[in-house]
Design a protein around this motif. Structure first.
Motif, PDB file in Angstrom:
ATOM      1  N   ASP A 293      30.084  -8.981   3.153  1.00  0.00           N
ATOM      2  CA  ASP A 293      29.682  -9.558   4.017  1.00  0.00           C
ATOM      3  C   ASP A 293      27.923  -9.208   3.451  1.00  0.00           C
ATOM      4  OD1 ASP A 293      31.289 -10.882   5.036  1.00  0.00           O
ATOM      5  OD2 ASP A 293      30.692  -9.679   6.619  1.00  0.00           O
ATOM      6  N   ARG A 294      27.167  -7.657   3.534  1.00  0.00           N
ATOM      7  CA  ARG A 294      26.103  -7.833   2.473  1.00  0.00           C
ATOM      8  C   ARG A 294      25.666  -7.900   1.424  1.00  0.00           C
ATOM      9  NH1 ARG A 294      26.304  -2.816   5.748  1.00  0.00           N
ATOM     10  NH2 ARG A 294      27.426  -1.936   3.904  1.00  0.00           N
ATOM     11  N   VAL A 295      26.999  -7.651   0.575  1.00  0.00           N
ATOM     12  CA  VAL A 295      26.483  -7.768  -1.123  1.00  0.00           C
ATOM     13  C   VAL A 295      26.897  -9.419  -0.891  1.00  0.00           C
ATOM     14  CG1 VAL A 295      27.515  -7.566  -2.993  1.00  0.00           C
ATOM     15  CG2 VAL A 295      27.803  -5.629  -1.486  1.00  0.00           C
ATOM     16  N   VAL A 296      27.785 -10.308  -0.571  1.00  0.00           N
ATOM     17  CA  VAL A 296      27.579 -11.433  -0.995  1.00  0.00           C
ATOM     18  C   VAL A 296      26.781 -12.253   0.096  1.00  0.00           C
ATOM     19  CG1 VAL A 296      29.220 -13.484  -0.036  1.00  0.00           C
ATOM     20  CG2 VAL A 296      30.515 -11.520  -1.146  1.00  0.00           C
ATOM     21  N   GLU A 297      25.582 -11.983   0.628  1.00  0.00           N
ATOM     22  CA  GLU A 297      24.614 -12.337   1.521  1.00  0.00           C
ATOM     23  C   GLU A 297      24.108 -12.298   0.818  1.00  0.00           C
ATOM     24  OE1 GLU A 297      24.376 -12.058   5.253  1.00  0.00           O
ATOM     25  OE2 GLU A 297      22.079 -11.416   5.505  1.00  0.00           O
ATOM     26  N   GLU A 298      23.658 -11.353  -0.692  1.00  0.00           N
ATOM     27  CA  GLU A 298      22.781 -10.546  -1.221  1.00  0.00           C
ATOM     28  C   GLU A 298      22.934 -11.924  -1.692  1.00  0.00           C
ATOM     29  OE1 GLU A 298      21.850  -7.769  -3.303  1.00  0.00           O
ATOM     30  OE2 GLU A 298      22.181  -6.558  -1.963  1.00  0.00           O
ATOM     31  N   LYS A 299      23.840 -11.608  -2.681  1.00  0.00           N
ATOM     32  CA  LYS A 299      24.034 -12.546  -3.806  1.00  0.00           C
ATOM     33  C   LYS A 299      23.523 -14.164  -3.608  1.00  0.00           C
ATOM     34  CE  LYS A 299      24.844  -9.030  -6.484  1.00  0.00           C
ATOM     35  NZ  LYS A 299      24.550  -8.347  -7.128  1.00  0.00           N
ATOM     36  N   LEU A 300      23.785 -14.483  -1.972  1.00  0.00           N
ATOM     37  CA  LEU A 300      24.239 -16.032  -1.860  1.00  0.00           C
ATOM     38  C   LEU A 300      22.281 -16.291  -1.608  1.00  0.00           C
ATOM     39  CD1 LEU A 300      27.040 -17.149  -0.690  1.00  0.00           C
ATOM     40  CD2 LEU A 300      26.703 -16.772  -3.094  1.00  0.00           C
ATOM     41  N   LEU A 301      21.872 -14.767  -1.326  1.00  0.00           N
ATOM     42  CA  LEU A 301      19.860 -15.920  -1.078  1.00  0.00           C
ATOM     43  C   LEU A 301      19.664 -17.226  -1.669  1.00  0.00           C
ATOM     44  CD1 LEU A 301      19.083 -13.916   1.748  1.00  0.00           C
ATOM     45  CD2 LEU A 301      17.776 -13.821  -0.220  1.00  0.00           C
ATOM     46  N   GLY A 302      19.549 -17.757  -0.801  1.00  0.00           N
ATOM     47  CA  GLY A 302      18.431 -18.717  -1.383  1.00  0.00           C
ATOM     48  C   GLY A 302      19.186 -20.266  -2.412  1.00  0.00           C
ATOM     49  N   SER A 303      20.874 -19.715  -1.844  1.00  0.00           N
ATOM     50  CA  SER A 303      21.425 -21.067  -2.600  1.00  0.00           C
ATOM     51  C   SER A 303      22.109 -22.222  -2.008  1.00  0.00           C
ATOM     52  CB  SER A 303      22.529 -20.260  -3.353  1.00  0.00           C
ATOM     53  OG  SER A 303      23.907 -20.468  -2.024  1.00  0.00           O
ATOM     54  N   GLY A 304      21.350 -21.535  -0.854  1.00  0.00           N
ATOM     55  CA  GLY A 304      22.459 -22.881   0.268  1.00  0.00           C
ATOM     56  C   GLY A 304      23.659 -22.809   0.592  1.00  0.00           C
TER      57      GLY A 304
END
Ligand code: A3P
Length: 307
Positions: A293-304
């Motif tokens: 969850d942490r990794v994916v959240e960080e990677k998707l940040l700002g993408s909507g």
């Protein structure tokens, strides 16, 4: 081509990084050949996924949707091909099935709309796919379910002389971006961006939404592909018939999928396991889940985009 050292597990040991994405053993030649030779037509439809996101399901749905007048209705005597063939034999992958031999396949004369599949990242698609008006249907899935499904799948397909990969190893790799056709998030984000900018080019679907409201999503799919259901079809059960035929229970219960093999040699049954949303809870510890969850959240940040 950088590749990983052997102590990373049998599959990872044979992954190669190409254009920013990890290809499996034997994939590179097919990718290069289809990049060089495939000529997209404006009427083509390309189904795109990362492995284990529901490709088999979407192949069945797209094939049935596009051929719905041919195999259904009282006038049709033809047995539906899904009853005797696995969806992967009906909708071939460009880089994994069609372009693996030396010879360039003759695809130009296939009747429109031609339906193909690919796991390639957007930037690795053959140029003509991006330049033409062909349409792409992208399906993604919750990363924890994708990771667990991929772990099961790669263990089932492992060569007999190789030992199983542990789930911890699989998760570590996934979180470092090292998974088939991954990094998972780069793959998803690439198509999500194009879909946001040019919605007529890429339809962005989620496995979970399809499970929750298959009817609405099938109608959306038909509209996007410019073959919307008629009022009669909406009333006469056509939509539900397609969904029923392509459901997990229906496909996994067919003899061909219980005991048959693909033309490429894999057993059909490896593509059907649980077919559920949230099965990861049965495998991942709280720590493991939080890590993805942490990794994916960080990677998707700002993408909507939320997955
Ligand atoms: P699980 O391993 O979670 O069960 P792909 O087709 O991209 O290889 O993905 C395989 C995943 O989709 C597997 O998930 C499989 O069980 C599931 N699946 C296969 N057919 C399906 C269907 N008709 N409906 C829903 N899920 C399906």
């Amino acid at each position: 081509l950088p590749s990983l050292p052997c102590e990373q597990g049998w599959l990872a040991a044979s992954l190669h990084l190409y254009q920013g994405f990890w290809l499996g053993p034997r994939h590179l030649n097919g990718v290069l050949a289809c990049q060089r030779h495939f000529r997209a037509q404006d009427t083509d439809i390309l189904l795109v996924t990362t492995p284990k996101s529901g490709t088999t399901w979407l192949k069945a749905i797209l094939f049935t949707l596009l051929n719905r007048t041919k195999y259904s209705g009282s006038g049709s005597q033809l047995q539906h091909p899904l009853l005797s063939q696995n969806p992967h034999d009906l909708v071939p992958f460009l880089e994994l099935n069609l372009y693996i031999e030396q010879d360039v396949p003759h695809l130009a004369s296939l009747p429109p709309p031609r339906l193909f599949a690919t796991h390639l990242a957007y930037q690795s698609l053959p140029q003509s796919v991006r330049d033409s008006k062909c349409k792409l249907v992208y399906l993604c899935r919750n990363p924890k379910d994708t990771c667990v499904s991929l772990w099961h799948f790669t263990n089932k397909l492992r060569p007999k002389d190789k030992c199983e990969n542990s789930l911890q190893e699989a998760l570590d790799r996934f979180c470092r971006g090292v998974s088939l056709f991954g990094p998972y998030w780069d793959h998803v984000l690439g198509y999500h961006k194009v879909s946001s900018e040019t919605p007529e080019k890429v339809l962005f679907l989620k496995y979970e939404d399809m499970k929750e409201d298959p009817r609405a999503n099938l109608k959306r799919l038909a509209g996007f592909l410019e073959c919307p259901f008629s009022e009669d079809e909406l009333r006469d059960g056509t939509v539900d018939d397609i969904l029923r035929l392509c459901s997990f229970d229906s496909l996994s219960g067919l003899e061909v999928n219980k005991s048959g093999k693909l033309a490429s040699g894999e057993e059909n049954k490896v593509f059907f396991r649980r077919g559920e949303v949230g099965d990861w809870v049965n495998y991942l510890s709280v720590d493991m889940a939080e890590r993805i969850d942490r990794v994916v959240e960080e990677k998707l940040l700002g993408s909507g985009l939320r997955l």
